[in-house]
Design an enzyme around this catalytic site. Structure first.
Site, mmCIF file in Angstrom:
data_model
loop_
_atom_site.group_PDB
_atom_site.id
_atom_site.type_symbol
_atom_site.label_atom_id
_atom_site.label_comp_id
_atom_site.label_asym_id
_atom_site.label_seq_id
_atom_site.Cartn_x
_atom_site.Cartn_y
_atom_site.Cartn_z
ATOM 1 N N GLU A 141 3.562 14.916 2.137
ATOM 2 C CA GLU A 141 4.282 14.905 3.580
ATOM 3 C C GLU A 141 5.271 13.452 3.617
ATOM 4 O OE1 GLU A 141 0.077 13.815 5.468
ATOM 5 O OE2 GLU A 141 -0.131 16.173 5.356
ATOM 6 N N GLU A 200 -2.241 22.425 3.066
ATOM 7 C CA GLU A 200 -3.601 21.855 3.455
ATOM 8 C C GLU A 200 -3.299 22.306 5.274
ATOM 9 O OE1 GLU A 200 -3.459 17.473 3.765
ATOM 10 O OE2 GLU A 200 -2.352 17.353 2.362
#
Ligand code: BGC
Length: 367
Positions: free
Chosen positions: A175, A293
């Site tokens: 991320e 995720e």
């Protein structure tokens, strides 16, 4: 009454999903024994099947120190995960807390030993394993100030694991966000790939997306040139007000408490439309996809969590997207450490028997 076109379409989709799931089945993918390094003809789509349906071992090695966030990995976790049928494990790792601040940025040997153990524990259970660089907070604030260190960390990881089998995947950075913008990320990831390729010419690499990993950043991603052994990974937490209601790390999220997800047509369509866009993007580029995720925090009601988790995971499977649920035994956990038992509803949502996948997706709630 359903017309014959829609019946045909459903039949085709069921067949595609069954083929993908069968391809993911562990019996078909024995792990190479003896740590044979990957050969030069790896197909990223085939490699993606090794990932199949997986889980994140979150809140352990990506904390400042393992255990700080309530999870210390135990050898029985790998057995539990393998026994229920997951194909792979993603291990988030905060290397930046265990490497020197100054050149040559040496990673602590004791930390490396612990990661060796975690990787081998997964491989020994005949599952594939993804390791990444997670929570490198400083590089998000000061990308250029940390670029050399980031590449040096990859150099050490790459050397350490060069002889590990093809079931070990490297994911470059979790991320990217803040000052590590989408365009800087394209440069950094290209340089990381070049660094890793020196020692791992054939390892399958996973590349995530800028702006916190969500699909919104897909169009900004520039895939590294002359690379075909890569998988693109996105994270999916939409609707965010539902999945992150009451999350302590998200400002204002208490106001969202009580938000439900009821598997209505319009709720499903929102997700489906986003997935359609992602799959179309990947189709044009001929690159396999991983959903690295997704999950719903435990502050949401269990029924909504189960419905959303079933829909998202099964939808991904249907499209041939490998996935990793966030996560095993902490705040989003599918396993309850207090009672030492699986949360059956969630587990069943993630790893349903095959006929149930087809049944729920195609013949589920019609409201
Ligand atoms: C973060 C976790 C967080 C999860 C959901 C992950 O990428 O590392 O700390 O719980 O996203 O927000």
């Amino acid at each position: 009454m359903q017309n014959s076109n829609s019946m045909m379409k459903k039949f085709f989709l069921v067949a595609v999903s069954l083929l993908f799931i069968v391809a993911c089945s562990k019996d078909d993918n024995p792990v190479d024994s003896g740590y044979k390094p990957p050969g030069d003809n790896l197909d990223a789509f085939e490699q993606n099947k090794l990932l199949g349906r997986g889980i994140n071992l979150g809140n352990a090695l990506e904390a400042l120190n393992e255990g700080d966030w309530g999870v210390t990995l135990q050898s029985e976790y790998f057995q539990l995960i393998s026994d229920v049928g997951f194909n792979s494990v993603r291990i988030p790792i905060k290397w930046s807390a265990h490497a020197l601040e100054i050149s040559p940025y040496t990673i602590q040997e004791s930390f490396f030993d612990r990661i060796d153990w975690a990787i081998e524990s997964v491989l020994n259970k005949n599952m594939a394993v993804v390791i990444n660089i997670h929570h490198y907070d400083e590089i998000m604030n000061d990308p250029n100030g940390h670029k050399e260190r980031f590449l040096a960390i990859w150099k050490q990881i790459s050397e350490r694991y060069k002889s590990y089998p093809k079931e070990l995947f490297f994911e470059i950075l979790n991320e990217p966000h803040s000052n590590l913008t989408a365009s800087l990320w394209n440069q950094f990831l290209a340089e990381a790939v070049t660094e890793i390729r020196k020692e791992n010419p054939y390892r399958t690499l996973i590349i995530g997306l800028a702006e916190w990993g969500g699909p919104g950043a897909l169009n900004n991603l520039r895939l590294p040139e002359n690379e075909n052994n890569i998988i693109v990974s996105f994270h999916y937490y939409n609707p965010f007000h539902f999945t992150h209601q009451g999350a302590e790390w998200v400002d204002g999220s208490n106001a969202w408490l009580g938000t439900k997800w009821s598997n209505t047509n319009s709720e499903r369509n929102e997700i489906q439309n986003e997935f359609d866009g992602i799959v179309a993007w990947a189709g044009v580029r001929n690159v396999p996809l991983n959903l690295g995720e997704f999950g719903v925090y435990s502050t949401a009601d269990m029924q909504s969590r189960i419905l959303w988790t079933a829909f998202v995971s099964q939808h991904a499977t249907l499209y041939g997207i490998s996935w990793h649920y966030w996560e095993f035994c902490a705040g989003f956990g599918v396993y309850d450490l207090q009672t030492n038992s699986w949360r059956e509803g969630l587990l069943d949502a993630l790893l349903p028997p095959l006929p149930k996948i087809a049944g729920e997706i195609f013949y589920g709630s019609q409201n």
